[in-house]
Design an enzyme around this catalytic site. Structure first.
Site, PDB file in Angstrom:
ATOM      1  N   CYS A  95     -11.322   3.422   1.686  1.00 39.71           N
ATOM      2  CA  CYS A  95     -10.323   2.495   1.173  1.00 39.71           C
ATOM      3  C   CYS A  95      -9.989   2.810  -0.282  1.00 39.71           C
ATOM      4  O   CYS A  95     -10.876   2.805  -1.135  1.00 39.71           O
ATOM      5  CB  CYS A  95     -10.859   1.067   1.306  1.00 39.71           C
ATOM      6  SG  CYS A  95      -9.677  -0.194   0.859  1.00 39.71           S
ATOM      7  N   GLY A 132      -0.600  -6.708   4.974  1.00 43.91           N
ATOM      8  CA  GLY A 132      -0.116  -6.143   6.230  1.00 43.91           C
ATOM      9  C   GLY A 132      -1.194  -6.008   7.285  1.00 43.91           C
ATOM     10  O   GLY A 132      -1.022  -5.256   8.248  1.00 43.91           O
ATOM     11  N   CYS A 140     -14.342  -3.602   0.153  1.00 42.98           N
ATOM     12  CA  CYS A 140     -13.131  -3.588  -0.661  1.00 42.98           C
ATOM     13  C   CYS A 140     -12.323  -4.863  -0.438  1.00 42.98           C
ATOM     14  O   CYS A 140     -11.837  -5.480  -1.387  1.00 42.98           O
ATOM     15  CB  CYS A 140     -12.298  -2.359  -0.328  1.00 42.98           C
ATOM     16  SG  CYS A 140     -10.782  -2.244  -1.298  1.00 42.98           S
ATOM     17  N   MET A 172      -2.080  -1.915  -5.846  1.00 47.67           N
ATOM     18  CA  MET A 172      -3.382  -1.866  -6.509  1.00 47.67           C
ATOM     19  C   MET A 172      -3.824  -0.419  -6.687  1.00 47.67           C
ATOM     20  O   MET A 172      -3.891   0.337  -5.720  1.00 47.67           O
ATOM     21  CB  MET A 172      -4.435  -2.598  -5.670  1.00 47.67           C
ATOM     22  CG  MET A 172      -4.220  -4.073  -5.544  1.00 47.67           C
ATOM     23  SD  MET A 172      -5.577  -4.819  -4.613  1.00 47.67           S
ATOM     24  CE  MET A 172      -4.961  -6.495  -4.468  1.00 47.67           C
ATOM     25  N   SER A 177       0.814  -1.214   0.000  1.00 48.60           N
ATOM     26  CA  SER A 177       0.000   0.000   0.000  1.00 48.60           C
ATOM     27  C   SER A 177       0.847   1.263   0.000  1.00 48.60           C
ATOM     28  O   SER A 177       0.341   2.357  -0.239  1.00 48.60           O
ATOM     29  CB  SER A 177      -0.894   0.013   1.233  1.00 48.60           C
ATOM     30  OG  SER A 177      -0.099   0.138   2.402  1.00 48.60           O
ATOM     31  N   GLY A 178       2.135   1.112   0.286  1.00 52.99           N
ATOM     32  CA  GLY A 178       2.991   2.276   0.467  1.00 52.99           C
ATOM     33  C   GLY A 178       3.139   2.643   1.928  1.00 52.99           C
ATOM     34  O   GLY A 178       3.828   3.599   2.263  1.00 52.99           O
ATOM     35  N   GLY A 179       2.497   1.862   2.814  1.00 51.43           N
ATOM     36  CA  GLY A 179       2.554   2.115   4.243  1.00 51.43           C
ATOM     37  C   GLY A 179       3.536   1.213   4.957  1.00 51.43           C
ATOM     38  O   GLY A 179       4.115   0.283   4.381  1.00 51.43           O
ATOM     39  N   VAL A 180       3.709   1.456   6.256  1.00 47.14           N
ATOM     40  CA  VAL A 180       4.701   0.736   7.045  1.00 47.14           C
ATOM     41  C   VAL A 180       4.321  -0.733   7.238  1.00 47.14           C
ATOM     42  O   VAL A 180       5.192  -1.618   7.256  1.00 47.14           O
ATOM     43  CB  VAL A 180       4.923   1.439   8.403  1.00 47.14           C
ATOM     44  CG1 VAL A 180       3.660   1.422   9.249  1.00 47.14           C
ATOM     45  CG2 VAL A 180       6.083   0.816   9.155  1.00 47.14           C
ATOM     46  N   ASP A 181       3.026  -1.029   7.376  1.00 48.00           N
ATOM     47  CA  ASP A 181       2.620  -2.403   7.675  1.00 48.00           C
ATOM     48  C   ASP A 181       2.916  -3.358   6.522  1.00 48.00           C
ATOM     49  O   ASP A 181       3.495  -4.433   6.725  1.00 48.00           O
ATOM     50  CB  ASP A 181       1.126  -2.445   8.028  1.00 48.00           C
ATOM     51  CG  ASP A 181       0.821  -1.701   9.315  1.00 48.00           C
ATOM     52  OD1 ASP A 181       1.687  -1.683  10.207  1.00 48.00           O
ATOM     53  OD2 ASP A 181      -0.273  -1.122   9.430  1.00 48.00           O
TER      54      ASP A 181
END
Length: 418
Positions: free
Chosen positions: A221, A118, A91, A26, A2-6
């Site tokens: 989302c 994540g 989603c 995505m 997603s581009g996030g840390v998780d």
């Protein structure tokens, strides 16, 4: 990715375990936000940098059309019906754990043996067992084939109870859960951030934590955080109506549409300094009913009915089939405390949910998610609510008044002097 840390740490952990990992971003929404910025581009760039640092392949795929038809159209329809939907749950159900897994991407095009996310969640199977499951998509029918051989996977709450995301996964199908890994399920958010820091993922650590708001702004989302009123009015025509006091029927002001409000939120009514809160809506008259305090009895209920429940493992649970009811726990918002309840099964697969105590602002359109111990059993969309405490109190007053009148008339009939 997603581009996030998780998702970044999930990919790192899988690679450390020796798996051959591929990162996939995505793209499901292609409209810029109110500031003229397409936030998906920045997210994609962050995801790409993580994959580059991990030296793993990166792919970008688009489900804009599918997201519009299966998630966003349903989102708009629910608001038009006066309900408050949860697009994040849909989603996961339709996009991440359906199209991505079952169409031409993860399994066929990329040759994947499993998918990973994540999310903070766990399953009842070890990673090795997930890889041993053959991928067989279940037929699209209401009932499972009772002769089907299967080794069902349970969806379990994460070790970090505050970050647990099984709420958002409560509608995913069993065939997808059998092929999914949740590398962060046994970790806390603080520990995940520590891993990210040590791995040098500084650019994702700077990102704001995703948040969801119902009223002023909301993080939908794949769409991002934005002003909700402005956003929804781009897609739904204004439907002017009145704010009406639930107590005396007095008109207090006007609004541009019942879909702009959800139960329990503060209604900012022009010209009024005192706080009023939304307690009910009438789509047919466009009236939004409000009460003068945040804990008004009109906001409290202990009974609701769902649509047909999606059961993750047993469909439905054997105890529920045998006894027509089952004791478990319930929540309709992420991170709210689990509340004891009793489910009563209806013939059409819907359930009545009787709560041990009255809860504030039960909301049609939200999902009732059920738990037994650490297992997430599944969920159903809330369609109907039982009477509020205020309605019951009014009924009791009417009954008392009627009883008093009957007693007075009876004594008049018995009194020879009247």
């Amino acid at each position: 990715m997603s581009g996030g840390v998780d998702s970044a740490v999930a990919a790192l952990l899988l690679k450390r375990r020796g798996y051959q990992v591929t990162g996939v971003f995505m793209n499901n929404w292609d409209v810029v936000d109110e500031h003229g910025v397409c936030t998906a581009e920045a997210d994609c760039e962050d995801a790409y940098k993580v994959c580059e640092k991990l030296d793993i392949p990166f792919h970008r795929i688009s489900y804009v059309k599918e997201y519009w038809h299966d998630v966003f159209s349903s989102f708009l329809y629910e608001y038009e019906k006066g309900r408050t939907p949860n697009p994040d749950i849909l989603c996961n159900k339709h996009i991440k754990f359906n199209y991505f897994l079952t169409r031409v991407d993860a399994i066929e095009n990329l040759g994947a043996d499993a998918i990973a996310t994540g999310h903070y969640a766990r399953t009842s199977h070890e990673d090795e067992e997930i890889f041993q499951h053959p991928f067989i998509k279940s037929p699209q029918s209401l009932f499972r084939n009772r002769f089907e051989e299967r080794n069902d996977v349970k969806l379990l709450q994460a070790a970090d109870q505050f970050k647990d995301q099984t709420f958002f996964l409560s509608q995913i199908p069993q065939y997808a859960l059998r092929k999914t890994l949740f590398p962060l399920g046994g970790l806390t958010k603080d520990f995940v951030k520590k891993i990210a820091t040590e791995a040098g993922f500084h650019h994702v650590l700077k990102r704001k934590e995703a948040r969801t708001f119902i009223v002023c702004s909301m993080g939908i989302c794949f769409i991002g955080e934005r002003n909700f009123h402005k956003f929804i009015l781009e897609y739904l025509e204004p439907q002017p109506g009145n704010f009406v006091s639930i107590e005396d029927g007095k008109i207090l002001g006007t609004h541009n549409g019942w879909f702009l409000f959800t139960l329990g939120q503060r209604a900012r009514i022009g010209g009024l300094k005192d706080a009023w809160f939304v307690v009910d809506k009438d789509v047919s008259s466009a009236e939004v009913f409000v009460a003068p305090c945040t804990d008004h009895p009109a906001l409290y209920r202990d009974l609701l009915r769902t649509d047909r429940v999606h059961w993750i493992c047993e469909d439905p649970p054997a105890e529920l089939v045998r006894n027509k009811m089952i004791s478990c726990h319930f929540r309709f918002q992420h991170q709210m405390a689990l509340e004891p309840c009793v489910l009563t099964l209806n013939q059409d697969g819907t359930v009545w949910v009787s709560l041990e105590k009255r809860l504030r602002a039960l909301t049609p359109g939200q999902f009732a998610v059920f738990y037994k111990g650490e297992e997430c059993l599944g969920s159903g969309k809330i369609l109907r609510l039982g009477p509020s405490l205020y309605t019951l109190q009014q009924g009791q007053e009417i009954m008392k008044s009627a009883a008093a009148n009957v007693s007075t008339e009876t004594f008049k009939d018995l009194d020879p002097l009247t």
